[in-house]
Motif scaffolding. Sequence first.
Motif, short mmCIF file in Angstrom:
data_model
loop_
_atom_site.label_atom_id
_atom_site.label_comp_id
_atom_site.label_asym_id
_atom_site.label_seq_id
_atom_site.Cartn_x
_atom_site.Cartn_y
_atom_site.Cartn_z
N SER A 18 -7.55 1.44 -6.41
CA SER A 18 -8.30 0.25 -5.58
C SER A 18 -8.33 0.62 -4.08
CB SER A 18 -7.86 -1.25 -5.82
OG SER A 18 -6.35 -1.26 -5.35
N ARG A 19 -7.49 1.59 -3.94
CA ARG A 19 -7.53 2.03 -2.23
C ARG A 19 -7.21 3.48 -2.17
NH1 ARG A 19 -3.37 -0.07 1.06
NH2 ARG A 19 -2.30 -0.89 -0.63
N ILE A 21 -6.69 7.47 -1.96
CA ILE A 21 -6.85 8.52 -2.80
C ILE A 21 -7.50 8.34 -4.11
CG2 ILE A 21 -6.26 10.77 -3.75
CD1 ILE A 21 -4.10 10.73 -1.21
N ARG A 41 -2.55 -4.24 -7.31
CA ARG A 41 -1.82 -5.34 -7.42
C ARG A 41 -2.83 -6.31 -6.85
NH1 ARG A 41 2.83 -3.38 -3.59
NH2 ARG A 41 1.15 -2.65 -3.01
N ASN A 42 -3.52 -6.10 -5.87
CA ASN A 42 -4.30 -7.18 -5.14
C ASN A 42 -5.86 -7.50 -5.94
OD1 ASN A 42 -6.43 -8.24 -3.40
ND2 ASN A 42 -5.01 -8.29 -1.90
N ASP A 67 1.98 -5.14 -11.11
CA ASP A 67 2.86 -4.48 -10.25
C ASP A 67 3.46 -3.31 -11.14
OD1 ASP A 67 4.76 -3.54 -8.67
OD2 ASP A 67 5.14 -5.59 -7.98
N MET A 68 3.36 -2.18 -10.43
CA MET A 68 3.90 -0.97 -11.47
C MET A 68 5.33 -1.00 -11.32
SD MET A 68 1.15 0.45 -12.75
CE MET A 68 1.64 2.02 -13.39
N LYS A 119 7.17 4.30 -8.25
CA LYS A 119 6.35 5.70 -8.37
C LYS A 119 7.00 6.54 -9.36
CE LYS A 119 4.44 9.41 -5.42
NZ LYS A 119 4.24 9.85 -4.29
N THR A 193 -2.32 12.22 4.81
CA THR A 193 -3.60 12.11 4.43
C THR A 193 -3.97 10.54 4.65
OG1 THR A 193 -3.72 13.38 2.36
CG2 THR A 193 -5.33 11.96 2.47
N THR A 195 -5.12 7.45 5.07
CA THR A 195 -5.28 6.27 4.06
C THR A 195 -4.61 5.07 4.72
OG1 THR A 195 -3.30 6.69 2.82
CG2 THR A 195 -5.43 7.72 2.10
N1 LIG Z 1 -1.61 9.30 2.20
C1 LIG Z 1 -0.65 10.34 2.20
O1 LIG Z 1 -0.35 10.67 3.45
C2 LIG Z 1 0.12 10.85 1.30
C3 LIG Z 1 0.99 11.75 1.14
C4 LIG Z 1 1.49 12.26 0.06
C5 LIG Z 1 1.55 11.63 -1.11
N2 LIG Z 1 0.78 10.39 -1.09
C6 LIG Z 1 1.01 9.85 -2.36
O2 LIG Z 1 -0.38 9.58 -2.95
C7 LIG Z 1 -0.40 8.31 -3.87
C8 LIG Z 1 -1.48 7.51 -2.90
O3 LIG Z 1 -1.41 7.40 -1.67
P1 LIG Z 1 -2.57 6.58 -0.77
O4 LIG Z 1 -2.45 7.27 0.53
O5 LIG Z 1 -3.85 6.84 -1.51
O6 LIG Z 1 -2.03 5.27 -0.77
P2 LIG Z 1 -2.81 3.69 -0.23
O7 LIG Z 1 -4.17 4.20 0.42
O8 LIG Z 1 -1.50 2.85 0.25
O9 LIG Z 1 -3.12 3.10 -1.97
C9 LIG Z 1 -2.27 2.72 -2.79
C10 LIG Z 1 -2.88 2.54 -3.95
O10 LIG Z 1 -1.74 2.02 -4.98
C11 LIG Z 1 -1.67 0.52 -5.11
N3 LIG Z 1 -0.32 0.17 -5.27
C12 LIG Z 1 0.52 0.56 -4.52
N4 LIG Z 1 1.73 -0.21 -4.92
C13 LIG Z 1 1.50 -0.54 -6.12
C14 LIG Z 1 2.27 -1.34 -7.27
N5 LIG Z 1 3.64 -1.74 -6.68
N6 LIG Z 1 1.77 -1.58 -8.16
C15 LIG Z 1 0.51 -1.42 -8.57
N7 LIG Z 1 -0.50 -0.76 -7.52
C16 LIG Z 1 0.12 -0.26 -6.39
C17 LIG Z 1 -2.63 0.09 -4.09
O11 LIG Z 1 -3.18 -1.29 -4.49
P3 LIG Z 1 -2.44 -2.75 -3.95
O12 LIG Z 1 -2.16 -2.78 -2.69
O13 LIG Z 1 -3.52 -3.55 -4.04
O14 LIG Z 1 -1.47 -2.79 -5.18
C18 LIG Z 1 -3.64 1.04 -3.88
O15 LIG Z 1 -4.88 0.95 -4.61
C19 LIG Z 1 0.82 7.64 -3.40
O16 LIG Z 1 1.73 7.90 -4.53
C20 LIG Z 1 1.55 8.37 -2.25
O17 LIG Z 1 2.80 8.42 -2.05
C21 LIG Z 1 0.19 10.07 -0.17
#
Ligand SMILES: NC(=O)c1ccc[n+]([C@@H]2O[C@H](COP(=O)([O-])OP(=O)(O)OC[C@H]3O[C@@H](n4cnc5c(N)ncnc54)[C@H](OP(=O)(O)O)[C@@H]3O)[C@@H](O)[C@H]2O)c1
Length: 265
Positions: A18-19, A21, A41-42, A67-68, A119, A193, A195
């Motif tokens: 939903s958000r 990557i 979740r949202n 919720d995962m 995770k 990244t 986000t």
């Molecule tokens: N962005 C970076 O710099 C970066 C770098 C390295 C690795 N990563 C990894 O890449 C992945 C995606 O990151 P992102 O930056 O795209 O994050 P993001 O923009 O915060 O998006 C996170 C997504 O996961 C969902 N989510 C989070 N916690 C959850 C839970 N407990 N249960 C169900 N859904 C959940 C959120 O939706 P809701 O909030 O509605 O639940 C949202 O759709 C993550 O594993 C992150 O650790 C990111």
Amino acid sequence: MEQEKIFESDTAIVTGGSRGIGWAVAGQLAARGARVLLVGRNVERLERRVHELNQKFPQQAVGFACDMADQPASSQQIVNFALKTIGKPTLLLNGAGGASVTHALDAPWTLWMDDFHVKFFGYLAMARAVLPIMREQRRGVIVNLVGIAGKDPNPALAIASAVNGALNGVMKVLADDVSADGVRIVNVNPGATQTDLLTAMAKVSAKESGKNIEEIIDQMRARSPLKRLPGPMDIARIVIFLMSSDADYVTGTSIDVDGGIHRGV
Ligand SMILES: NC(=O)c1ccc[n+]([C@@H]2O[C@H](COP(=O)([O-])OP(=O)(O)OC[C@H]3O[C@@H](n4cnc5c(N)ncnc54)[C@H](OP(=O)(O)O)[C@@H]3O)[C@@H](O)[C@H]2O)c1
């Protein structure tokens, strides 16, 4: 531009769809013909995102809110919902999660447990729930959004370093177990990244250091060898390639998409 429908016969589950990557990957999969199930979740945001996709690609998207952290129950519910709606999954993007900004000794025990549940156990439980179906079809690709801290541990991201390191290990052994059945598993390691997650992390660092969020993000950009930070699409393009048949000899490994910041080779 109209995309070639290379995933027309595919059924994809995108956790964290939903958000960030995950959302970028979901859009690219739908544009290439896949039916997609988004997980977050949202509920309101999820419904908005599903609606957005279905307006562009009619009847290709559904959503499941959960919720995962609640494993393995959530993963089983997600897969059951997929079977009832979009069909047997052939693609999985594990993307639901975050990264707490904390040093190892500062983090309360509950935070260690919570982050591992969402995770590490979230990705593992999803893999365990879809793999029997993929093996039976002799077809499937799992891509995990892991993170460069798994190879290059960062003291300020202590739990994420541990979770990501553990994911590199467990996904390798799972890939060994299922390769002969025509199923591939690949980890992708983004660096910082742009986000919502990065903004949330920068907010914590800004508070701790007395700097503002822009200064923290500028510092990250300056540390990047390419002197820029990627957006979700920079990572999504690599995920889409890895899910495609062009990458059909790539499995049991991790691909860094970090702009060269990690010094290991
Ligand atoms: N962005 C970076 O710099 C970066 C770098 C390295 C690795 N990563 C990894 O890449 C992945 C995606 O990151 P992102 O930056 O795209 O994050 P993001 O923009 O915060 O998006 C996170 C997504 O996961 C969902 N989510 C989070 N916690 C959850 C839970 N407990 N249960 C169900 N859904 C959940 C959120 O939706 P809701 O909030 O509605 O639940 C949202 O759709 C993550 O594993 C992150 O650790 C990111």
